[in-house]
Design a protein around this motif. Structure first.
Motif, PDB file in Angstrom:
ATOM      1  N   TRP A  72     -10.246  -3.851   2.626  1.00  0.00           N
ATOM      2  CA  TRP A  72     -11.308  -4.832   2.419  1.00  0.00           C
ATOM      3  C   TRP A  72     -11.035  -5.689   1.195  1.00  0.00           C
ATOM      4  CZ3 TRP A  72     -14.143  -6.488   6.062  1.00  0.00           C
ATOM      5  CH2 TRP A  72     -14.488  -5.652   7.112  1.00  0.00           C
ATOM      6  N   ARG A  73     -10.561  -5.076   0.135  1.00  0.00           N
ATOM      7  CA  ARG A  73     -10.226  -5.855  -1.062  1.00  0.00           C
ATOM      8  C   ARG A  73      -9.065  -6.804  -0.781  1.00  0.00           C
ATOM      9  NH1 ARG A  73     -11.034  -2.795  -6.646  1.00  0.00           N
ATOM     10  NH2 ARG A  73     -13.172  -2.133  -6.326  1.00  0.00           N
ATOM     11  N   PHE A  74      -8.104  -6.308  -0.007  1.00  0.00           N
ATOM     12  CA  PHE A  74      -6.951  -7.140   0.346  1.00  0.00           C
ATOM     13  C   PHE A  74      -7.401  -8.342   1.173  1.00  0.00           C
ATOM     14  CE2 PHE A  74      -3.151  -8.236   2.818  1.00  0.00           C
ATOM     15  CZ  PHE A  74      -2.217  -8.341   1.802  1.00  0.00           C
ATOM     16  N   VAL A  75      -8.294  -8.137   2.117  1.00  0.00           N
ATOM     17  CA  VAL A  75      -8.798  -9.235   2.944  1.00  0.00           C
ATOM     18  C   VAL A  75      -9.459 -10.296   2.063  1.00  0.00           C
ATOM     19  CG1 VAL A  75     -10.560  -9.846   4.673  1.00  0.00           C
ATOM     20  CG2 VAL A  75      -8.998  -7.931   5.086  1.00  0.00           C
ATOM     21  N   LEU A  76     -10.248  -9.866   1.094  1.00  0.00           N
ATOM     22  CA  LEU A  76     -10.880 -10.828   0.177  1.00  0.00           C
ATOM     23  C   LEU A  76      -9.831 -11.566  -0.654  1.00  0.00           C
ATOM     24  CD1 LEU A  76     -13.980  -8.772  -1.011  1.00  0.00           C
ATOM     25  CD2 LEU A  76     -13.958 -10.732   0.556  1.00  0.00           C
ATOM     26  N   TYR A 112       0.823  -1.209   0.000  1.00  0.00           N
ATOM     27  CA  TYR A 112       0.000   0.000   0.000  1.00  0.00           C
ATOM     28  C   TYR A 112       0.858   1.261   0.000  1.00  0.00           C
ATOM     29  CZ  TYR A 112      -3.723   3.288   0.914  1.00  0.00           C
ATOM     30  OH  TYR A 112      -4.601   4.334   0.803  1.00  0.00           O
ATOM     31  N   PHE A 113       1.883   1.277   0.819  1.00  0.00           N
ATOM     32  CA  PHE A 113       2.655   2.503   0.992  1.00  0.00           C
ATOM     33  C   PHE A 113       3.880   2.629   0.086  1.00  0.00           C
ATOM     34  CE2 PHE A 113       0.342   2.097   5.018  1.00  0.00           C
ATOM     35  CZ  PHE A 113      -0.281   3.329   5.030  1.00  0.00           C
ATOM     36  N   PRO A 119      -2.281   3.406  -4.872  1.00  0.00           N
ATOM     37  CA  PRO A 119      -3.717   3.136  -4.710  1.00  0.00           C
ATOM     38  C   PRO A 119      -4.577   4.327  -5.103  1.00  0.00           C
ATOM     39  CG  PRO A 119      -2.489   2.570  -2.726  1.00  0.00           C
ATOM     40  CD  PRO A 119      -1.561   3.308  -3.621  1.00  0.00           C
ATOM     41  N   THR A 120      -5.685   4.032  -5.743  1.00  0.00           N
ATOM     42  CA  THR A 120      -6.642   5.081  -6.091  1.00  0.00           C
ATOM     43  C   THR A 120      -7.756   5.143  -5.058  1.00  0.00           C
ATOM     44  OG1 THR A 120      -7.881   3.534  -7.478  1.00  0.00           O
ATOM     45  CG2 THR A 120      -6.186   4.878  -8.561  1.00  0.00           C
ATOM     46  N   PHE A 134      -5.319  -2.707  -5.190  1.00  0.00           N
ATOM     47  CA  PHE A 134      -4.772  -1.355  -5.045  1.00  0.00           C
ATOM     48  C   PHE A 134      -5.111  -0.447  -6.223  1.00  0.00           C
ATOM     49  CE2 PHE A 134      -1.950  -4.076  -2.487  1.00  0.00           C
ATOM     50  CZ  PHE A 134      -2.189  -3.501  -1.257  1.00  0.00           C
ATOM     51  N   ARG A 135      -6.135  -0.762  -6.921  1.00  0.00           N
ATOM     52  CA  ARG A 135      -6.558   0.028  -8.078  1.00  0.00           C
ATOM     53  C   ARG A 135      -7.382   1.202  -7.643  1.00  0.00           C
ATOM     54  NH1 ARG A 135      -6.521  -0.373 -13.489  1.00  0.00           N
ATOM     55  NH2 ARG A 135      -8.292   0.457 -14.558  1.00  0.00           N
TER      56      ARG A 135
END
Length: 124
Positions: A72-76, A57-58, A63-64, A123-124
């Motif tokens: 949440w997307r990462f968890v999925l 992420y960093f 990331p947009t 990360f889109r």
């Protein structure tokens, strides 16, 4: 454009090395405590995932979305990946490999899939 993707993938691989280190160190520690291999690799995978998210992420992607949406997307994505990891390790072990070669094989196979999922969805 290709240069940007190569740089992003290279950083993904470097952060992956750190995530794998966290995964494998946790796996090693849990195995030494007589935790079952599948449970140990799953907990290790999740520790590596925390390292991966933070660095990705960093430092890797741009990331947009905010950290909450990306989280949440990462968890999925991780839920899918931890399942794939466990299935690959279990399958390799059923073919006669011990835990370490099975885990290394699973890690290698998931590297490219993970990059695509992170780059184009998380990360889109």
């Amino acid at each position: 454009m290709i240069r940007r993707h190569f740089r992003s993938f290279s950083l993904h691989v470097l952060t992956g090395i750190l995530a794998v280190a966290a995964h494998y160190l946790t796996l090693f520690g849990l195995l030494s405590l007589a935790v079952s291999p599948l449970a140990a690799t799953t907990v290790g995978f999740l520790c590596g995932a925390l390292v991966r998210f933070t660095l990705s992420y960093f430092h890797v992607f741009s990331p947009t979305r905010g950290v909450t949406a990306a989280s949440w997307r990462f968890v999925l994505a991780i839920a899918l990946q931890v399942s794939c990891n466990a299935l690959l390790v279990k399958g390799a072990m059923s073919l006669g490999l011990s835990i370490w070669p099975a885990q290394i094989l699973a890690t290698g196979l998931l590297t490219f899939l993970n990059y695509l999922v992170y780059r184009w969805w998380v990360f889109r």
